[in-house]
Design a protein around this motif. Structure first.
Motif, PDB file in Angstrom:
ATOM      1  N   GLY A 191     -28.501 -55.411  94.498  1.00  0.00           N
ATOM      2  CA  GLY A 191     -28.065 -54.023  94.459  1.00  0.00           C
ATOM      3  C   GLY A 191     -27.213 -53.632  95.639  1.00  0.00           C
ATOM      4  N   LYS A 192     -26.589 -54.601  96.290  1.00  0.00           N
ATOM      5  CA  LYS A 192     -25.709 -54.320  97.421  1.00  0.00           C
ATOM      6  C   LYS A 192     -24.259 -54.464  96.981  1.00  0.00           C
ATOM      7  N   ALA A 193     -23.480 -53.425  97.230  1.00  0.00           N
ATOM      8  CA  ALA A 193     -22.055 -53.457  96.933  1.00  0.00           C
ATOM      9  C   ALA A 193     -21.280 -53.691  98.217  1.00  0.00           C
ATOM     10  N   THR A 194     -20.348 -54.618  98.186  1.00  0.00           N
ATOM     11  CA  THR A 194     -19.477 -54.871  99.326  1.00  0.00           C
ATOM     12  C   THR A 194     -18.045 -54.970  98.827  1.00  0.00           C
ATOM     13  N   THR A 204     -22.979 -58.149  87.764  1.00  0.00           N
ATOM     14  CA  THR A 204     -23.177 -58.742  89.078  1.00  0.00           C
ATOM     15  C   THR A 204     -22.428 -60.061  89.153  1.00  0.00           C
ATOM     16  N   GLY A 205     -22.036 -60.408  90.378  1.00  0.00           N
ATOM     17  CA  GLY A 205     -21.311 -61.653  90.565  1.00  0.00           C
ATOM     18  C   GLY A 205     -19.870 -61.595  90.102  1.00  0.00           C
ATOM     19  N   VAL A 206     -19.380 -60.400  89.800  1.00  0.00           N
ATOM     20  CA  VAL A 206     -17.991 -60.216  89.351  1.00  0.00           C
ATOM     21  C   VAL A 206     -17.180 -59.610  90.489  1.00  0.00           C
ATOM     22  N   VAL A 236     -14.317 -54.693  94.934  1.00  0.00           N
ATOM     23  CA  VAL A 236     -15.755 -54.605  95.158  1.00  0.00           C
ATOM     24  C   VAL A 236     -16.434 -55.777  94.477  1.00  0.00           C
ATOM     25  N   ALA A 237     -17.524 -56.224  95.066  1.00  0.00           N
ATOM     26  CA  ALA A 237     -18.371 -57.254  94.460  1.00  0.00           C
ATOM     27  C   ALA A 237     -19.817 -56.818  94.634  1.00  0.00           C
ATOM     28  N   ILE A 238     -20.632 -57.036  93.617  1.00  0.00           N
ATOM     29  CA  ILE A 238     -22.025 -56.617  93.627  1.00  0.00           C
ATOM     30  C   ILE A 238     -22.932 -57.834  93.546  1.00  0.00           C
TER      31      ILE A 238
END
Length: 275
Positions: free
Chosen positions: A73-76, A43-45, A67-69
């Motif tokens: 648990g939300k991927a954008t 996360t945060g990557v 992509v960033a998470i």
């Protein structure tokens, strides 16, 4: 711009699991063999999509695909042209991506084809494998059919030493475009020694800019005194209204926002750091 519901199986990356050999280290559940799988946080990557392999054929990804998470648990991210969002679930090293949303912008034909293939690959359960450490990590997501998505981590840009290109202006929190014809003309670079230099869109400048917490305090700026076409002078005046006194700044991965006490602001971006 309409948003379309679709099963975007985008990079489900909350925490990925790797096999460990010490049953007393890390967290995770046993696999029946006495080994414990340690959770690898991702996360945060910011993950850039490097390539997509379908049916044995590998295609390089468009530069915008990423992509960033977040921790919920939300991927954008971006499929290559269109932005997306999706919910993800992780069970060990198996990643399942739920239905999500995507924008519907018209894109170049080859990018549209890549987005379609990527959307198909990001479906169902995916096997995830992470290699490397720190800012030099790779992620591979493999489908049940054997197709795979290759990704690389991209570190955030530091405030100092980065050539920030001015991409937009702001007034009381409302973003505005740069004057027509001034794109790619203004930039600024902060030094470790508390200095700043760059271009205002017409004239070059340098001066003091000291960072403390989320505040940047600018001293008087010195600049050249050329006369330029109207739009460039308009941009220069707008930037001088931001780069004075105490301002607040925020960095989001490779984007920078500055806001002066007057409410005037600017947005800038750092060059991509793709592997």
């Amino acid at each position: 711009m309409r948003e379309q519901r679709m099963a975007v199986s985008v990079l489900a990356l909350l925490t990925l699991a790797a096999c460990g050999t010490d049953p007393g280290s890390g967290a995770g559940s046993g696999d029946g063999s006495g080994a414990v799988r340690d959770e690898v946080p991702v996360t945060g990557v910011h993950w850039n999509v490097s390539s997509l392999t379908v049916g044995g054929r590998t295609t390089e990804a468009p530069s915008a695909a990423h992509v960033a998470i977040d921790s919920t648990g939300k991927a954008t991210g971006n499929l290559g042209c269109n932005r997306f969002t999706a919910d993800v679930e992780v069970d060990g090293d198996t990643v399942t991506v739920g239905p999500g949303t995507t924008t519907e912008m018209g894109c170049e034909k080859d990018v549209q084809q890549f987005e379609k293939a990527l959307g198909s690959a990001f479906s169902g359960k995916l096997e995830a494998a992470v290699a490397g450490s720190g800012d030099a990590r790779t992620l591979t997501l493999t489908t049940a059919r054997g197709d795979s998505i290759a990704l690389t981590s991209e570190p955030p840009a530091p405030l100092t030493g980065t050539a920030w290109k001015v991409t937009g202006l702001a007034s009381d929190g409302v973003a505005t475009s740069l004057p027509a014809g001034t794109e790619d003309t203004a930039h600024l670079t902060f030094g470790e020694d508390g200095t700043v230099e760059g271009s205002l869109g017409c004239n070059s400048f340098h001066g003091k800019a000291e960072a403390a917490g989320s505040t940047l305090t600018f001293g008087p700026l010195s600049s050249t005194r050329k006369m330029c076409p109207g739009p460039r002078m308009k941009l220069e005046r707008a930037l001088l209204g931001v780069l004075e006194g105490s301002t607040t700044y925020t960095i989001g991965h490779r984007s920078l926002s500055l806001t002066a006490k007057s409410g005037a602001g600017l947005h800038a971006s750092a060059p991509a750091a793709r592997n």
